[in-house]
Write a protein that holds these residues in place. Structure first.
Motif, PDB file in Angstrom:
ATOM      1  N   ASP A 124       0.946  -1.151   0.134  1.00 15.51           N
ATOM      2  CA  ASP A 124       0.013  -0.183   0.035  1.00 15.51           C
ATOM      3  C   ASP A 124       0.785   1.251   0.089  1.00 15.51           C
ATOM      4  OD1 ASP A 124       0.988   0.102   2.610  1.00 15.51           O
ATOM      5  OD2 ASP A 124      -0.784  -0.388   3.638  1.00 15.51           O
ATOM      6  N   PRO A 125       0.378   2.508  -0.016  1.00 14.22           N
ATOM      7  CA  PRO A 125       1.215   3.695   0.070  1.00 14.22           C
ATOM      8  C   PRO A 125       2.261   3.774   1.027  1.00 14.22           C
ATOM      9  CG  PRO A 125      -1.095   4.218  -0.348  1.00 14.22           C
ATOM     10  CD  PRO A 125      -1.247   2.740  -0.218  1.00 14.22           C
ATOM     11  N   GLU A 126       2.005   3.264   2.232  1.00 16.84           N
ATOM     12  CA  GLU A 126       3.000   3.049   3.440  1.00 16.84           C
ATOM     13  C   GLU A 126       3.995   2.243   2.841  1.00 16.84           C
ATOM     14  OE1 GLU A 126       3.531   5.003   5.839  1.00 16.84           O
ATOM     15  OE2 GLU A 126       1.540   6.026   4.969  1.00 16.84           O
ATOM     16  N   SER A 127       4.080   1.165   2.472  1.00 19.50           N
ATOM     17  CA  SER A 127       4.915   0.234   1.913  1.00 19.50           C
ATOM     18  C   SER A 127       5.931   0.820   0.840  1.00 19.50           C
ATOM     19  CB  SER A 127       4.161  -1.114   1.055  1.00 19.50           C
ATOM     20  OG  SER A 127       3.377  -1.493   2.024  1.00 19.50           O
ATOM     21  N   GLY A 128       5.173   1.584  -0.066  1.00 24.15           N
ATOM     22  CA  GLY A 128       6.135   2.293  -0.931  1.00 24.15           C
ATOM     23  C   GLY A 128       6.925   3.286  -0.495  1.00 24.15           C
ATOM     24  N   TYR A 129       6.396   3.868   0.422  1.00 22.59           N
ATOM     25  CA  TYR A 129       7.121   4.790   1.203  1.00 22.59           C
ATOM     26  C   TYR A 129       8.173   4.290   2.042  1.00 22.59           C
ATOM     27  CZ  TYR A 129       7.988   9.442   4.020  1.00 22.59           C
ATOM     28  OH  TYR A 129       8.627  10.611   4.359  1.00 22.59           O
ATOM     29  N   ARG A 130       8.020   3.314   2.711  1.00 21.34           N
ATOM     30  CA  ARG A 130       9.223   2.494   3.335  1.00 21.34           C
ATOM     31  C   ARG A 130      10.202   2.214   2.631  1.00 21.34           C
ATOM     32  NH1 ARG A 130       4.707   0.292   6.320  1.00 21.34           N
ATOM     33  NH2 ARG A 130       4.896  -1.591   5.085  1.00 21.34           N
ATOM     34  N   ALA A 131       9.980   1.607   1.292  1.00 18.26           N
ATOM     35  CA  ALA A 131      10.975   1.250   0.280  1.00 18.26           C
ATOM     36  C   ALA A 131      11.854   2.034   0.009  1.00 18.26           C
ATOM     37  CB  ALA A 131      10.139   0.618  -0.916  1.00 18.26           C
ATOM     38  N   CYS A 132      11.259   3.607   0.050  1.00 18.20           N
ATOM     39  CA  CYS A 132      12.106   4.662  -0.454  1.00 18.20           C
ATOM     40  C   CYS A 132      12.967   5.056   0.817  1.00 18.20           C
ATOM     41  CB  CYS A 132      11.127   6.147  -0.804  1.00 18.20           C
ATOM     42  SG  CYS A 132      10.192   5.888  -2.061  1.00 18.20           S
ATOM     43  N   LEU A 133      12.624   4.875   1.916  1.00 15.17           N
ATOM     44  CA  LEU A 133      13.448   5.179   3.048  1.00 15.17           C
ATOM     45  C   LEU A 133      14.579   4.195   3.217  1.00 15.17           C
ATOM     46  CD1 LEU A 133      10.749   5.999   6.060  1.00 15.17           C
ATOM     47  CD2 LEU A 133      12.034   7.772   4.574  1.00 15.17           C
ATOM     48  N   GLN A 134      14.374   2.938   2.620  1.00 14.34           N
ATOM     49  CA  GLN A 134      15.517   1.905   2.702  1.00 14.34           C
ATOM     50  C   GLN A 134      16.551   2.030   1.460  1.00 14.34           C
ATOM     51  OE1 GLN A 134      15.744  -0.341   5.373  1.00 14.34           O
ATOM     52  NE2 GLN A 134      14.005   1.110   6.170  1.00 14.34           N
ATOM     53  N   ALA A 135      16.098   2.993   0.516  1.00 14.15           N
ATOM     54  CA  ALA A 135      16.911   2.859  -0.678  1.00 14.15           C
ATOM     55  C   ALA A 135      18.288   3.046  -0.500  1.00 14.15           C
ATOM     56  CB  ALA A 135      16.268   3.815  -1.628  1.00 14.15           C
ATOM     57  N   THR A 136      19.235   2.461  -1.376  1.00 12.51           N
ATOM     58  CA  THR A 136      20.554   2.529  -1.100  1.00 12.51           C
ATOM     59  C   THR A 136      21.510   2.479  -2.320  1.00 12.51           C
ATOM     60  OG1 THR A 136      22.594   1.389   0.069  1.00 12.51           O
ATOM     61  CG2 THR A 136      20.728   0.042  -0.819  1.00 12.51           C
ATOM     62  N   VAL A 137      22.632   3.038  -2.310  1.00 15.20           N
ATOM     63  CA  VAL A 137      23.304   2.931  -3.615  1.00 15.20           C
ATOM     64  C   VAL A 137      24.252   1.806  -3.475  1.00 15.20           C
ATOM     65  CG1 VAL A 137      23.454   5.681  -4.010  1.00 15.20           C
ATOM     66  CG2 VAL A 137      25.140   4.522  -2.633  1.00 15.20           C
ATOM     67  N   GLY A 138      24.380   1.163  -2.327  1.00 10.79           N
ATOM     68  CA  GLY A 138      25.394   0.117  -2.075  1.00 10.79           C
ATOM     69  C   GLY A 138      24.694  -1.280  -2.506  1.00 10.79           C
ATOM     70  N   PRO A 139      25.075  -2.599  -2.305  1.00 17.75           N
ATOM     71  CA  PRO A 139      24.588  -3.977  -2.428  1.00 17.75           C
ATOM     72  C   PRO A 139      23.222  -3.919  -1.903  1.00 17.75           C
ATOM     73  CG  PRO A 139      26.985  -3.949  -1.404  1.00 17.75           C
ATOM     74  CD  PRO A 139      26.688  -2.637  -1.379  1.00 17.75           C
TER      75      PRO A 139
END
Length: 322
Positions: A126-141
């Motif tokens: 849901d929208p909160e899932s999409g938002y949480r995924a953004c907060l976890q975004a990384t440039v690493g492995p």
């Protein structure tokens, strides 16, 4: 001589690309966001006949908007496309989006897999899932296997889910001698089997020693399959060229999934081009062809990695434990 930056062998090797997951192992679903810290030119090519998508029309070369702020891959079938709203909220908070003169509108194409048959059919991103995924975004492995949009994925469903293997999410990258990079990320939830590209022997497919000979479509569910992918490069491309990149990348899907692009799959590939390298226009056709071929082989590796790193979940066995 200046040392090359170390690569992670995944799509985050492309400068400006970050990847984040939201994972619900109990419900066997989740979503994955590919964020573009600098707007990227986007393209898409949909080959499967049962897609669940959002904002893909914007990527048509004849349409106005050319830049993409993120791509969302999600579980939950069409319900899971609601997670796009959370990605848009995150991007709006970070002042990213298409400037309309009144407000910035984040451009977030998305596609979903059907994972409702594993885990819980009533719990979807849901929208909160999409938002949480953004907060976890990384440039690493990035984590791979049973994560994000690959959490509830399965493969080899020609004879029904009861004989399938666990699918998942995988990623890979390739650096060309010129320094140009191509990355790929795949969510593998295919109707067909994932096969070794050299021997054509199944790596993950229908289980059981007493399988009928040949292919069967009698137990195929028309909405329960799809392979989704994003390929990306650090070369400046037009929308038409990015679309060609996505088109050629489908060859990688066909190399390792058999059968692919069926009436029961929603196979969709997005392409992202971050303008780090600006090639000589006279050499553009040759370069786009090279990028497409590289995207194809890189995506094939990402698909193999998705099933190789998947783990048994809710009784559906991983390929390594069958």
């Amino acid at each position: 001589m200046q040392a090359k930056n170390p690569l992670h062998d995944n799509i985050t090797d492309i400068p400006g690309i970050r990847v984040g997951h939201d994972t619900n192992l109990e419900a066997a679903t989740g979503c994955t966001v590919i964020l573009c810290d600098q707007a990227a030119t986007g393209g898409v090519d949909i080959r499967g006949s049962a897609p669940a998508t959002h904002e893909t029309d914007l990527l048509n070369p004849i349409h106005l908007v050319s830049e993409v702020n993120a791509v969302l891959l999600t579980g939950g079938s069409a319900f899971g496309l609601a997670a796009t709203a959370g990605v848009m909220r995150y991007l709006e908070e970070h002042q990213q989006g298409f400037q309309t003169g009144i407000a910035r509108v984040p451009i977030v194409p998305a596609a979903a897999i059907f994972d409702l048959a594993l885990g819980s059919a009533n719990v979807r991103p849901d929208p909160e899932s999409g938002y949480r995924a953004c907060l976890q975004a990384t440039v690493g492995p990035i984590p791979q296997g049973n994560v994000g949009a690959g959490t509830g994925a399965s493969v080899g469903k020609m004879f029904g889910l009861a004989r399938a293997h666990k699918g998942g999410l995988g990623s890979a990258s390739t650096r060309l001698p010129s320094g140009i990079l191509v990355g790929a990320l795949a969510v593998v939830n295919a109707f067909g089997s994932v096969v070794d590209p050299d021997t054509r022997e199944p790596i993950a497919g229908p289980r059981s020693a007493d399988l009928p000979e040949g292919l069967s479509f009698q137990q195929a569910h028309p909405f329960s399959n799809t392979t989704l992918a994003v390929v990306a490069t650090n070369v400046a491309l037009t929308k038409a060229e990015a679309t060609k990149l996505a088109q050629m990348a489908h060859d990688g899907l066909a190399q390792v999934i058999h059968p692919a692009h069926t009436m029961f799959d929603g196979d969709t590939i997005f392409a992202l081009a971050v303008a780090q390298h600006r090639p000589d226009p006279s050499q553009k056709a040759q370069l786009v062809s090279l990028l497409g071929a590289t995207a194809s082989s890189t995506l094939a590796r990402a698909i193999l990695r998705a099933v190789q790193r998947a783990e048994t979940l809710h009784g559906l066995p991983a390929a390594t434990t069958s």
